[in-house]
Write a protein that holds these residues in place. Structure first.
Motif, PDB file in Angstrom:
ATOM      1  N   THR A  72       0.821  -1.214   0.000  1.00  9.31           N
ATOM      2  CA  THR A  72       0.000   0.000   0.000  1.00  9.31           C
ATOM      3  C   THR A  72       0.857   1.267   0.000  1.00  9.31           C
ATOM      4  O   THR A  72       0.412   2.314   0.475  1.00  9.31           O
ATOM      5  CB  THR A  72      -0.935   0.011   1.224  1.00  9.31           C
ATOM      6  N   SER A  73       2.067   1.183  -0.545  1.00  4.16           N
ATOM      7  CA  SER A  73       2.871   2.398  -0.665  1.00  4.16           C
ATOM      8  C   SER A  73       2.251   3.302  -1.723  1.00  4.16           C
ATOM      9  O   SER A  73       1.528   2.853  -2.625  1.00  4.16           O
ATOM     10  CB  SER A  73       4.307   2.049  -1.061  1.00  4.16           C
ATOM     11  N   ALA A  74       2.534   4.585  -1.628  1.00  6.96           N
ATOM     12  CA  ALA A  74       1.930   5.564  -2.533  1.00  6.96           C
ATOM     13  C   ALA A  74       2.294   5.273  -3.990  1.00  6.96           C
ATOM     14  O   ALA A  74       1.445   5.387  -4.890  1.00  6.96           O
ATOM     15  CB  ALA A  74       2.374   6.973  -2.143  1.00  6.96           C
ATOM     16  N   ASP A  81      -8.955   8.821   2.669  1.00  2.42           N
ATOM     17  CA  ASP A  81      -9.062   8.975   4.118  1.00  2.42           C
ATOM     18  C   ASP A  81      -7.772   9.627   4.632  1.00  2.42           C
ATOM     19  O   ASP A  81      -6.972  10.128   3.854  1.00  2.42           O
ATOM     20  CB  ASP A  81      -9.329   7.623   4.792  1.00  2.42           C
ATOM     21  N   GLY A  82      -7.578   9.589   5.938  1.00  2.00           N
ATOM     22  CA  GLY A  82      -6.448  10.316   6.508  1.00  2.00           C
ATOM     23  C   GLY A  82      -5.171   9.515   6.643  1.00  2.00           C
ATOM     24  O   GLY A  82      -4.261   9.944   7.353  1.00  2.00           O
ATOM     25  N   ALA A  83      -5.053   8.360   5.991  1.00  2.00           N
ATOM     26  CA  ALA A  83      -3.836   7.550   6.108  1.00  2.00           C
ATOM     27  C   ALA A  83      -2.635   8.308   5.539  1.00  2.00           C
ATOM     28  O   ALA A  83      -2.748   9.053   4.563  1.00  2.00           O
ATOM     29  CB  ALA A  83      -4.019   6.225   5.377  1.00  2.00           C
ATOM     30  N   GLY A 134      -0.091  12.199   2.637  1.00  2.00           N
ATOM     31  CA  GLY A 134       1.239  12.754   2.886  1.00  2.00           C
ATOM     32  C   GLY A 134       1.577  13.911   1.952  1.00  2.00           C
ATOM     33  O   GLY A 134       1.421  13.814   0.741  1.00  2.00           O
ATOM     34  N   ALA A 135       2.049  15.017   2.522  1.00  2.00           N
ATOM     35  CA  ALA A 135       2.289  16.230   1.740  1.00  2.00           C
ATOM     36  C   ALA A 135       3.501  16.114   0.835  1.00  2.00           C
ATOM     37  O   ALA A 135       3.629  16.865  -0.144  1.00  2.00           O
ATOM     38  CB  ALA A 135       2.459  17.417   2.686  1.00  2.00           C
ATOM     39  N   TRP A 136       4.425  15.175   1.138  1.00  2.00           N
ATOM     40  CA  TRP A 136       5.653  15.062   0.340  1.00  2.00           C
ATOM     41  C   TRP A 136       5.669  13.805  -0.520  1.00  2.00           C
ATOM     42  O   TRP A 136       5.954  13.869  -1.711  1.00  2.00           O
ATOM     43  CB  TRP A 136       6.880  15.079   1.270  1.00  2.00           C
ATOM     44  N   ASN A 137       5.386  12.663   0.109  1.00  2.00           N
ATOM     45  CA  ASN A 137       5.459  11.404  -0.629  1.00  2.00           C
ATOM     46  C   ASN A 137       4.145  10.639  -0.645  1.00  2.00           C
ATOM     47  O   ASN A 137       4.116   9.473  -1.032  1.00  2.00           O
ATOM     48  CB  ASN A 137       6.554  10.512  -0.018  1.00  2.00           C
ATOM     49  N   GLY A 138       3.058  11.272  -0.218  1.00  2.00           N
ATOM     50  CA  GLY A 138       1.757  10.619  -0.235  1.00  2.00           C
ATOM     51  C   GLY A 138       1.206  10.526  -1.647  1.00  2.00           C
ATOM     52  O   GLY A 138       1.722  11.139  -2.597  1.00  2.00           O
ATOM     53  N   LEU A 139       0.136   9.746  -1.785  1.00  2.00           N
ATOM     54  CA  LEU A 139      -0.474   9.550  -3.095  1.00  2.00           C
ATOM     55  C   LEU A 139      -0.947  10.869  -3.689  1.00  2.00           C
ATOM     56  O   LEU A 139      -0.774  11.124  -4.880  1.00  2.00           O
ATOM     57  CB  LEU A 139      -1.658   8.576  -2.960  1.00  2.00           C
ATOM     58  N   TYR A 184      -6.515  17.820  -3.318  1.00  2.00           N
ATOM     59  CA  TYR A 184      -6.866  16.768  -2.366  1.00  2.00           C
ATOM     60  C   TYR A 184      -7.813  17.311  -1.303  1.00  2.00           C
ATOM     61  O   TYR A 184      -7.593  18.391  -0.745  1.00  2.00           O
ATOM     62  CB  TYR A 184      -5.610  16.207  -1.706  1.00  2.00           C
ATOM     63  N   VAL A 185      -8.887  16.547  -1.007  1.00  2.00           N
ATOM     64  CA  VAL A 185      -9.828  16.882   0.061  1.00  2.00           C
ATOM     65  C   VAL A 185      -9.962  15.656   0.957  1.00  2.00           C
ATOM     66  O   VAL A 185     -10.307  14.565   0.481  1.00  2.00           O
ATOM     67  CB  VAL A 185     -11.209  17.288  -0.490  1.00  2.00           C
ATOM     68  N   HIS A 186      -9.683  15.835   2.237  1.00  2.00           N
ATOM     69  CA  HIS A 186      -9.818  14.744   3.200  1.00  2.00           C
ATOM     70  C   HIS A 186     -11.294  14.413   3.368  1.00  2.00           C
ATOM     71  O   HIS A 186     -12.122  15.310   3.524  1.00  2.00           O
ATOM     72  CB  HIS A 186      -9.204  15.178   4.535  1.00  2.00           C
ATOM     73  N   CYS A 187     -11.646  13.142   3.330  1.00  2.00           N
ATOM     74  CA  CYS A 187     -13.027  12.678   3.441  1.00  2.00           C
ATOM     75  C   CYS A 187     -13.727  13.314   4.642  1.00  2.00           C
ATOM     76  O   CYS A 187     -13.317  13.135   5.787  1.00  2.00           O
ATOM     77  CB  CYS A 187     -13.042  11.151   3.556  1.00  2.00           C
ATOM     78  N   PHE A 188     -14.811  14.062   4.387  1.00  2.00           N
ATOM     79  CA  PHE A 188     -15.523  14.765   5.448  1.00  2.00           C
ATOM     80  C   PHE A 188     -16.142  13.788   6.447  1.00  2.00           C
ATOM     81  O   PHE A 188     -16.115  14.013   7.655  1.00  2.00           O
ATOM     82  CB  PHE A 188     -16.622  15.636   4.830  1.00  2.00           C
ATOM     83  N   ALA A 189     -16.753  12.712   5.935  1.00  2.00           N
ATOM     84  CA  ALA A 189     -17.404  11.741   6.816  1.00  2.00           C
ATOM     85  C   ALA A 189     -16.382  11.058   7.723  1.00  2.00           C
ATOM     86  O   ALA A 189     -16.670  10.757   8.885  1.00  2.00           O
ATOM     87  CB  ALA A 189     -18.158  10.702   5.989  1.00  2.00           C
TER      88      ALA A 189
END
Length: 608
Positions: free
Chosen positions: A165-167, A194-196, A201-206, A219-224
């Motif tokens: 599950t790496s980016a 989601d928030g994983a 990740g701001a640098w190496n996230g998906l 990018y928008v973090h899931c509100f629910a």
């Protein structure tokens, strides 16, 4: 003479006779294949297994597919004459490979329909991953877009098995799916996860990797998901009581029996009215940190089943805590707070929700919580008092001095009354904590993108409308979607739009941005204000929640069960697409599937 008549009749010529026989054979083959297609489609749309344990002709249960074929033959004589034992050996169309081939054709047509719906529009990806029944990591991909009629759509598109599950691995899998269907990453205008850390990740996230390829895929973090995190933090003390009842099968069954007996007594005495769907047997479910809305449901049921829960816990140490006024007070307070936030939770899971409306709903929820804090004490304490009296729970003297801990003088910090403790230290403090959690979780409120987007909101007679903010939104966040000339034209369109649309009765009382988009299409004004429509669609493409991906994983549990845990990845993906998007699959014509089936490779039996 007869021979002469035969020679003079063209319909009796040998080539015509052969042609008639060939046409009849083609019709029989197509009917046989169509029956197989109908069975495969129905089983897939109902998430049913295809094969049985023993599919031999001597078996009493040959599995769902064969049994459905037999049932179809029993109600249609024409079909009975051409399938199963009456079918030729080289064209039975019942083998597992044929079933999977037909399923793949059907799933491909569903994906092609979705791709056609998207057309040249910009789109957003919603992605999440979860383990399936065989402990394989599966990544669900959902596409969010606005169709030609102005409706926001979230379509399940594919599920991909990933080794890790790496980016980078997730991005590669997503890009392969998009490329396969001619969807360009450059047309991506939003990402919802989601928030994983591997996602956000701001640098190496998906989201960071996609932003490098397309700087407008915000990018928008899931509100629910954010709301659920806030609720979990507020209800952490609830789990112990619920788990004591729900974990033990013995207590679980005892609770149901006691509650059923209570209902029977109340119905007999006339305290409850009978009706369809009323007074059903219930039990307590354990709240889940990732199961949205589960905490409110547990609190509500615990209040409803309070006496039964007490009876079950009589031999447990937790019984004494349920007999206290403080426990009832906290139970009612959580029910009140979560009842307010549950409305937001349910709305955030709607597919057609937009970010502007979602943020407005967050603000409304905060206002309702603040109103409860300021004006709700008297009504609330009255409800708690009535409940405690009915359950014979001792009420404290609210004007008495509150003693903390064991009551020793060294432990008393302030000279406060019991009412002060419950109202200030519990009632106000818990509501303040929930408000703080909402403020901390929904930090997107302060981002410039969403602040500028709110200028397009048509609610309250376009109260938030600001031409400068809308132009800034286009120039700062979507410069790739508007040329310099179009930027100037956008301002001119907005001035005309302000004069025209604001006074148009067809645009009054709009409740959301998505409704505005549909109204522009319905009234034909989309051709006049096409630049405004383009910007509205870009904002609507931004994700709100990953509820659709969560529903896909719920569907995956129905499709890939313990007994079907060896399903191939492609077979699983095809089954899920057909099951989840079954309204699209239902409208696919069987004849078109037959034509695709025939064109894939050479078939022994003629179908045309």
């Amino acid at each position: 003479m007869n021979n002469l008549n035969s020679l003079s009749d063209p319909s009796l010529h040998i080539d015509k006779r052969i042609q008639v026989q060939d046409s009849k054979l083609v019709l029989q083959n197509r009917l046989r294949l169509k029956t197989t297609i109908d069975c495969v489609k129905w089983l897939a749309m109902q998430a049913c297994a295809f094969r049985g344990h023993d599919e031999s002709s001597e078996s009493s249960n040959r599995g769902n597919f064969y049994e459905m074929l037999k049932y179809t033959a029993s109600i249609n004589e024409n079909i009975a004459e051409v399938i199963l034992e009456n079918a030729p050996g080289n064209a039975k169309y019942t083998s597992p490979d044929i079933q999977k081939e037909i399923l793949n054709i059907l799933a491909t047509r569903v994906r092609n329909k979705i791709r056609k719906e998207i057309g040249d529009a910009k789109f957003c990806i919603l992605v999440d991953e979860a383990l399936d029944e065989s402990n394989k990591e599966q990544m669900a991909i959902v596409l969010r877009f606005v169709n030609r009629d102005g409706f926001v759509q979230e379509r399940f598109f594919d599920v991909v098995s990933v080794d890790e599950t790496s980016a980078k691995t997730l991005k590669k899998g997503i890009c392969n799916v998009l490329t396969r269907h001619n969807l360009q990453v450059e047309n991506m205008r939003g990402q919802g996860y989601d928030g994983a850390s591997n996602m956000r990740g701001a640098w190496n996230g998906l989201q960071a990797l996609f932003l490098k390829d397309c700087p407008y895929a915000y990018y928008v973090h899931c509100f629910a998901h954010q709301l659920q995190l806030a609720l979990v933090a507020a209800a952490k003390d609830l789990n112990s009581i619920v788990n004591l009842v729900g974990v033990s099968p013995k207590r679980h069954m005892e609770l149901k029996n006691i509650k059923a007996a209570e209902l029977a007594d109340m119905l007999a005495s006339g305290e409850l009215a009978t009706g369809k769907g009323a007074n059903q047997s219930r039990s307590l479910q354990r709240p889940g940190a990732t199961r949205w809305g589960s905490h409110f449901g547990v609190v509500s049921k615990l209040i409803e089943m309070f006496t039964a829960a007490q009876t079950v816990l009589e031999t447990n140490g937790a019984y004494n805590s349920t007999k206290s006024f403080k426990f009832c007070f906290l139970l009612f307070l959580l029910n009140e707070v979560m009842g307010i936030t549950d409305c937001l939770c349910q709305v955030l899971q709607c597919k057609s929700q937009d970010t502007i409306n979602a943020l407005d709903l967050v603000s409304v929820t905060k206002c309702n919580l603040q109103k409860l804090r300021q004006d709700g004490w008297d009504a609330f304490i009255g409800d708690v008092t009535s409940f405690c009296i009915s359950k014979k729970i001792d009420m404290p003297d609210m004007s008495a001095h509150y003693k903390e801990g064991t009551g020793r003088s060294c432990q008393q910090n302030d000279n406060i009354t019991i009412e002060h403790y419950y109202r200030i230290d519990l009632f106000n403090a818990i509501i303040d904590f929930q408000l703080l959690e909402l403020d901390n979780r929904f930090t997107e409120r302060t981002t410039r993108l969403l602040v500028l987007s709110s200028a397009l909101n048509p609610v309250d007679g376009f109260k938030s409308f600001k031409i400068d903010d809308i132009c800034s939104l286009a120039s700062e966040f979507y410069p790739g979607d508007f040329t310099q000339v179009e930027m100037g034209n956008l301002r001119r369109q907005l001035k005309l739009y302000e004069y025209d649309v604001f006074n148009n009765p067809k645009f009054q009382n709009l409740t959301s941005l998505s409704e505005l988009c549909r109204r522009l299409v319905e009234t034909g004004k989309v051709s006049i204000y096409f630049l405004i429509d383009r910007l509205v669609r870009l904002v609507l493409t931004l994700p709100v929640s990953t509820a659709t991906t969560e529903r896909a994983f719920s569907a995956m549990k129905l499709v890939k069960t313990t007994l079907r845990n060896k399903m191939e990845d492609g077979f699983l993906a095809d089954c899920l697409v057909i099951y989840i998007e079954r309204e699209l699959a239902r409208n696919i014509d069987s004849d078109s599937i037959i034509n695709d089936f025939y064109s894939i490779k050479n078939r022994r039996a003629p179908l045309k």
